[in-house]
Design a protein around this motif. Structure first.
Motif, PDB file in Angstrom:
ATOM      1  N   LYS A   1       0.079   4.965  -0.090  1.00  0.00           N
ATOM      2  CA  LYS A   1      -1.298   5.323   1.044  1.00  0.00           C
ATOM      3  C   LYS A   1      -1.480   5.764   2.643  1.00  0.00           C
ATOM      4  O   LYS A   1      -0.355   5.611   3.045  1.00  0.00           O
ATOM      5  CB  LYS A   1      -2.063   3.972   1.425  1.00  0.00           C
ATOM      6  CG  LYS A   1      -3.243   3.594  -0.311  1.00  0.00           C
ATOM      7  CD  LYS A   1      -3.661   4.504  -1.220  1.00  0.00           C
ATOM      8  CE  LYS A   1      -3.835   4.116  -1.771  1.00  0.00           C
ATOM      9  NZ  LYS A   1      -4.740   4.726  -2.748  1.00  0.00           N
TER      10      LYS A   1
ATOM     11  N   TYR B   1      -7.181  10.176   4.612  1.00  0.00           N
ATOM     12  CA  TYR B   1      -6.693   8.651   4.580  1.00  0.00           C
ATOM     13  C   TYR B   1      -6.854   7.438   4.058  1.00  0.00           C
ATOM     14  O   TYR B   1      -8.777   7.876   3.525  1.00  0.00           O
ATOM     15  CB  TYR B   1      -6.078   8.997   6.612  1.00  0.00           C
ATOM     16  CG  TYR B   1      -6.302   9.528   6.850  1.00  0.00           C
ATOM     17  CD1 TYR B   1      -4.312   9.104   7.195  1.00  0.00           C
ATOM     18  CD2 TYR B   1      -6.613  11.020   7.547  1.00  0.00           C
ATOM     19  CE1 TYR B   1      -3.267  10.244   7.701  1.00  0.00           C
ATOM     20  CE2 TYR B   1      -5.254  11.497   8.289  1.00  0.00           C
ATOM     21  CZ  TYR B   1      -4.290  11.586   8.508  1.00  0.00           C
ATOM     22  OH  TYR B   1      -3.055  12.304   9.706  1.00  0.00           O
ATOM     23  N   ASP B   2      -6.762   6.608   4.016  1.00  0.00           N
ATOM     24  CA  ASP B   2      -7.002   5.562   3.507  1.00  0.00           C
ATOM     25  C   ASP B   2      -7.453   4.459   4.133  1.00  0.00           C
ATOM     26  O   ASP B   2      -8.112   3.668   3.986  1.00  0.00           O
ATOM     27  CB  ASP B   2      -5.993   4.362   2.468  1.00  0.00           C
ATOM     28  CG  ASP B   2      -5.268   5.547   1.491  1.00  0.00           C
ATOM     29  OD1 ASP B   2      -6.150   6.045   0.273  1.00  0.00           O
ATOM     30  OD2 ASP B   2      -4.559   6.294   1.701  1.00  0.00           O
TER      31      ASP B   2
ATOM     32  N   LEU C   1       0.436  -1.026  -0.193  1.00  0.00           N
ATOM     33  CA  LEU C   1       0.776  -0.417  -0.318  1.00  0.00           C
ATOM     34  C   LEU C   1       0.718   1.361   0.291  1.00  0.00           C
ATOM     35  O   LEU C   1       0.480   2.143   0.510  1.00  0.00           O
ATOM     36  CB  LEU C   1      -0.710   0.333   1.063  1.00  0.00           C
ATOM     37  CG  LEU C   1      -2.143  -1.307   0.798  1.00  0.00           C
ATOM     38  CD1 LEU C   1      -3.180  -1.108   2.775  1.00  0.00           C
ATOM     39  CD2 LEU C   1      -2.814  -0.811   0.055  1.00  0.00           C
TER      40      LEU C   1
ATOM     41  N   VAL D   1      -9.537  -0.586  -3.134  1.00  0.00           N
ATOM     42  CA  VAL D   1     -10.004   1.316  -3.204  1.00  0.00           C
ATOM     43  C   VAL D   1      -9.044   1.086  -4.369  1.00  0.00           C
ATOM     44  O   VAL D   1      -9.388   1.792  -5.217  1.00  0.00           O
ATOM     45  CB  VAL D   1     -10.617   1.289  -2.199  1.00  0.00           C
ATOM     46  CG1 VAL D   1     -11.141   3.412  -2.481  1.00  0.00           C
ATOM     47  CG2 VAL D   1     -11.525   1.136  -1.201  1.00  0.00           C
ATOM     48  N   GLN D   2      -8.022   1.158  -4.012  1.00  0.00           N
ATOM     49  CA  GLN D   2      -7.109   1.540  -4.514  1.00  0.00           C
ATOM     50  C   GLN D   2      -6.464   0.974  -6.148  1.00  0.00           C
ATOM     51  O   GLN D   2      -6.314   1.915  -7.312  1.00  0.00           O
ATOM     52  CB  GLN D   2      -5.072   0.809  -4.302  1.00  0.00           C
ATOM     53  CG  GLN D   2      -3.956   0.987  -4.547  1.00  0.00           C
ATOM     54  CD  GLN D   2      -2.590   0.464  -3.950  1.00  0.00           C
ATOM     55  OE1 GLN D   2      -3.169   1.335  -2.838  1.00  0.00           O
ATOM     56  NE2 GLN D   2      -2.296   0.042  -4.466  1.00  0.00           N
TER      57      GLN D   2
ATOM     58  N   ALA E   1      -9.041  -1.973   1.580  1.00  0.00           N
ATOM     59  CA  ALA E   1      -7.814  -0.091   1.074  1.00  0.00           C
ATOM     60  C   ALA E   1      -7.619  -0.654   0.325  1.00  0.00           C
ATOM     61  O   ALA E   1      -7.376   0.108  -1.419  1.00  0.00           O
ATOM     62  CB  ALA E   1      -6.781  -0.504   1.777  1.00  0.00           C
TER      63      ALA E   1
ATOM     64  N   THR F   1     -13.654   7.535   1.090  1.00  0.00           N
ATOM     65  CA  THR F   1     -12.187   6.714   0.740  1.00  0.00           C
ATOM     66  C   THR F   1     -11.685   5.479   1.621  1.00  0.00           C
ATOM     67  O   THR F   1     -11.547   5.131   1.969  1.00  0.00           O
ATOM     68  CB  THR F   1     -11.888   7.633   0.070  1.00  0.00           C
ATOM     69  OG1 THR F   1     -11.485   8.735  -0.960  1.00  0.00           O
ATOM     70  CG2 THR F   1      -9.894   7.468   0.093  1.00  0.00           C
ATOM     71  N   PRO F   2     -12.042   6.316   2.670  1.00  0.00           N
ATOM     72  CA  PRO F   2     -11.350   5.519   4.521  1.00  0.00           C
ATOM     73  C   PRO F   2     -11.877   4.277   4.324  1.00  0.00           C
ATOM     74  O   PRO F   2     -13.185   4.314   3.963  1.00  0.00           O
ATOM     75  CB  PRO F   2     -11.446   6.277   5.609  1.00  0.00           C
ATOM     76  CG  PRO F   2     -11.444   7.778   4.906  1.00  0.00           C
ATOM     77  CD  PRO F   2     -12.609   8.410   3.213  1.00  0.00           C
TER      78      PRO F   2
END
Length: 283
Positions: free
Chosen positions: A45, A142-143, A42, A281-282, A278, A175-176
Motif C-alpha cells: 500500500k 494512494y491508500d 499494509l 478497504v484492503q 485502510a 480509495t484513500p
C-alpha cells in the motif's frame, strides 16, 4: 563564600534534576501520548504525507519573524507508523522542495522518539529537503493521505486550491483514507463534493482549538483551524484540558473516510486509525 557556593551547587543540582525529569513530566501531563494497537500489515500500500513550505511565523504582509514550519512529530510519527506497516511513503508539499521543521519542536523536552529517528534517518531527511510537489501527484493512487500541521500550515494548506482539488479527486476515487492532525485540517477546507459544496460539511472533523492558540499566544497566523472548519460547515470536535496543549481527540466521520486529530498529541492515534480503515478497504 562556602555557604554561597553550597547554595549555588544545590540549585544547580535541582535545576539539572528538573530538566532531566521535564520530558517525563510533560509526557505524563498529556504531551505525545502513545496509542496501543495491534500490528497492521499494509505491505504493497502507499501513503502520502503532506506538510507546509512556510517557514516564518509572521503577520500577513510581513516577511520576517521567528522560524517555524511543520511540527516535527506531526510528520515523523505518521511517517514511521506507515513505513513500519510496510507502506511505501511519499512526502509532499504545496510547492515541493524544502519542508521547514519548526526548531522549537525539536527541543529536548518536546521531541519524540520518532523525531530522534528522523534525525538519524538520511532517507526521510532527503524526502523533507526535496519533497514532491502536490501538482505532480495523483492522490487517487494512494491508500492513505495524511496532512501534518504546525504553524506553517496556517499560511499555505488552506490557501491552496490545488490541494483542495486533489483532496476532492481522491475522495471521489473512493480509495484513500484522508486524515490530518492540528493545522493539517486546513488542507480540507477547499475540497468540494460533486455538487460544489464543501466536502467536510456535516462531517465530524477535529483540529487544533482556538483555545490552544490563545493559550500559546499565537494571534498572527492567518488561519485558525477551529474557525475555518466551522466556517466550512464541519461538525467540529475537540476536547479540552487545563491547557489544550495537553488535550487530545480523534474524530472519524460517519462514512469512515476522514480521520482527523485535534493536535500534536493525536498523531499516534490518528495514524493508527487511518491504517485500520485502510486495512478494511484492503480486506
Amino acid at each position: 563564600m562556602k555557604k554561597l557556593g553550597l547554595v549555588v551547587g544545590c540549585l544547580a543540582v535541582l535545576v539539572g534534576l528538573f530538566l532531566a525529569a521535564l520530558p517525563t513530566l510533560l509526557h505524563t501531563a498529556g504531551l505525545h501520548p502513545t496509542y496501543p494497537g495491534e500490528t497492521i500489515d499494509l505491505s504493497g500500500k502507499r501513503a502520502l504525507v503532506i506538510a507546509t513550505n512556510h517557514g516564518v511565523l509572521n503577520a500577513p504582509g510581513e516577511t520576517t519573524g521567528n522560524p517555524t514550519g511543520v511540527m516535527a512529530s506531526e510528520l515523523t510519527i505518521a511517517y514511521y507508523k506507515f513505513l513500519d506497516a510496510g507502506m511505501e511513503v511519499d512526502v509532499a508539499s504545496v510547492k515541493g522542495g524544502e519542508i521547514p521543521i519548526d526548531p522549537q519542536t525539536l527541543l529536548f523536552m518536546i521531541k519524540t522518539p520518532e523525531d530522534n529517528r528522523f534525525l538519524d534517518d538520511p532517507d526521510l531527511q532527503a524526502k523533507v529537503t526535496n519533497s514532491k510537489r502536490i501538482d505532480d501527484l495523483d492522490f487517487a493512487g494512494y491508500d492513505i493521505i495524511f496532512m501534518s500541521g504546525g504553524w506553517g500550515a496556517a499560511y499555505d494548506l488552506g490557501y491552496s486550491q490545488v490541494l483542495g482539488d486533489k483532496i476532492s479527486d481522491a475522495y471521489a476515487a473512493r480509495t484513500p483514507i484522508i486524515g490530518s492532525v492540528c493545522h493539517g485540517a486546513l488542507g480540507l477546507i477547499n475540497a468540494r463534493d460533486t455538487e460544489g459544496a464543501p466536502l467536510i460539511a456535516g462531517r465530524r472533523i477535529a483540529g487544533v482549538t482556538n483555545k490552544q492558540l490563545e493559550e500559546l499566544g499565537i494571534k498572527i497566523t492567518p488561519m485558525h483551524p477551529e474557525t475555518e472548519l466551522r466556517n466550512a460547515g464541519a461538525i467540529y470536535e475537540s476536547r479540552s484540558a487545563f491547557l489544550d496543549f495537553f488535550a487530545t481527540h480523534v474524530a472519524i466521520d460517519d462514512e469512515r473516510r476522514f480521520v482527523t486529530g485535534q493536535n500534536q498529541n493525536s498523531a499516534h492515534e490518528t495514524a493508527y486509525k487511518m491504517m485500520v480503515l485502510a486495512a478494511e478497504v484492503q480486506g
